[in-house]
Motif scaffolding. Sequence first.
Motif, PDB file in Angstrom:
ATOM      1  N   TYR A 226      -8.497   7.892   1.373  1.00 28.98           N
ATOM      2  CA  TYR A 226      -8.319   7.203   2.652  1.00 28.98           C
ATOM      3  C   TYR A 226      -8.693   8.122   3.808  1.00 28.98           C
ATOM      4  N   ALA A 227      -8.262   9.397   3.730  1.00 27.35           N
ATOM      5  CA  ALA A 227      -8.563  10.354   4.795  1.00 27.35           C
ATOM      6  C   ALA A 227      -8.546  11.765   4.204  1.00 27.35           C
TER       7      ALA A 227
ATOM      8  N   SER B  24      -6.504   3.634  -6.777  1.00 22.13           N
ATOM      9  CA  SER B  24      -6.371   4.650  -5.726  1.00 22.13           C
ATOM     10  C   SER B  24      -7.750   5.008  -5.206  1.00 22.13           C
TER      11      SER B  24
ATOM     12  N   LYS C 276      -6.962   7.423  11.559  1.00 21.37           N
ATOM     13  CA  LYS C 276      -7.551   6.269  10.863  1.00 21.37           C
ATOM     14  C   LYS C 276      -6.531   5.147  10.707  1.00 21.37           C
ATOM     15  N   TYR C 277      -5.309   5.470  10.299  1.00 25.56           N
ATOM     16  CA  TYR C 277      -4.295   4.445  10.093  1.00 25.56           C
ATOM     17  C   TYR C 277      -3.949   3.735  11.398  1.00 25.56           C
TER      18      TYR C 277
ATOM     19  N   LEU D 163      -4.595   9.646  -0.185  1.00 27.16           N
ATOM     20  CA  LEU D 163      -5.105   8.538  -0.977  1.00 27.16           C
ATOM     21  C   LEU D 163      -4.348   7.267  -0.621  1.00 27.16           C
ATOM     22  N   ARG D 164      -5.036   6.146  -0.715  1.00 24.95           N
ATOM     23  CA  ARG D 164      -4.413   4.826  -0.536  1.00 24.95           C
ATOM     24  C   ARG D 164      -4.349   4.190  -1.917  1.00 24.95           C
ATOM     25  N   THR D 165      -3.136   3.816  -2.336  1.00 23.90           N
ATOM     26  CA  THR D 165      -2.926   3.228  -3.650  1.00 23.90           C
ATOM     27  C   THR D 165      -2.388   1.817  -3.506  1.00 23.90           C
TER      28      THR D 165
ATOM     29  N   PHE E 144       0.563   5.345   0.538  1.00 29.12           N
ATOM     30  CA  PHE E 144      -0.297   6.459   0.931  1.00 29.12           C
ATOM     31  C   PHE E 144       0.349   7.746   0.442  1.00 29.12           C
TER      32      PHE E 144
ATOM     33  N   ASP F  37      -6.821   1.434  12.072  1.00 29.37           N
ATOM     34  CA  ASP F  37      -6.864   0.304  11.145  1.00 29.37           C
ATOM     35  C   ASP F  37      -5.779  -0.731  11.438  1.00 29.37           C
TER      36      ASP F  37
ATOM     37  N   PHE G 282      -5.587  10.989   8.659  1.00 21.86           N
ATOM     38  CA  PHE G 282      -4.841   9.802   8.252  1.00 21.86           C
ATOM     39  C   PHE G 282      -4.194   9.131   9.465  1.00 21.86           C
TER      40      PHE G 282
ATOM     41  N   GLU H 290       0.866  -1.180   0.000  1.00 19.10           N
ATOM     42  CA  GLU H 290       0.000   0.000   0.000  1.00 19.10           C
ATOM     43  C   GLU H 290       0.900   1.227   0.000  1.00 19.10           C
TER      44      GLU H 290
END
Length: 131
Positions: free
Chosen positions: A114-115, A111, A124-125, A104-106, A88, A128, A121, A86
């Motif tokens: 994400y936040a 893509s 959330k990260y 963005l999460r790619t 970011f 997660d 980010f 991943e």
Amino acid sequence: MKALPRPLKILPRCESILGQKLPPSYLFLAEHYGYASIFGDEIFSIYLGFDRNTPSGDIAERTVLYRRQNAIKPTEIVLCRTDFAEIFVFDTTRADARGEYPVLRTVGDESALYAPTFADFIVKYSHDVMA
């Protein structure tokens, strides 16, 4: 998250290499903590010095490398790469009124948002990774 304070005196060099300004929430982390990792995944930082022949976690160096490899777009700034491939990135084409960029999460060619900001980010990260 672990961190060590580091000055921002080289910010103009970093932003010049990136071709974009870094968002305020990211600069807060850089100014107050220097660098960080979340459960072993490094958040790329502003290094006082780096050797272009030795890979580091410098955000400018990593961004230039990923752009050259076509792993990210020229308008993106790489933030973090995980062991699960991943990537970011900041999407610098969509700054809000405060100068914050969405993250963005790619994965591969896909893509997705994400936040909405770097601060979001981090929250959330962290959540997660713990889930």
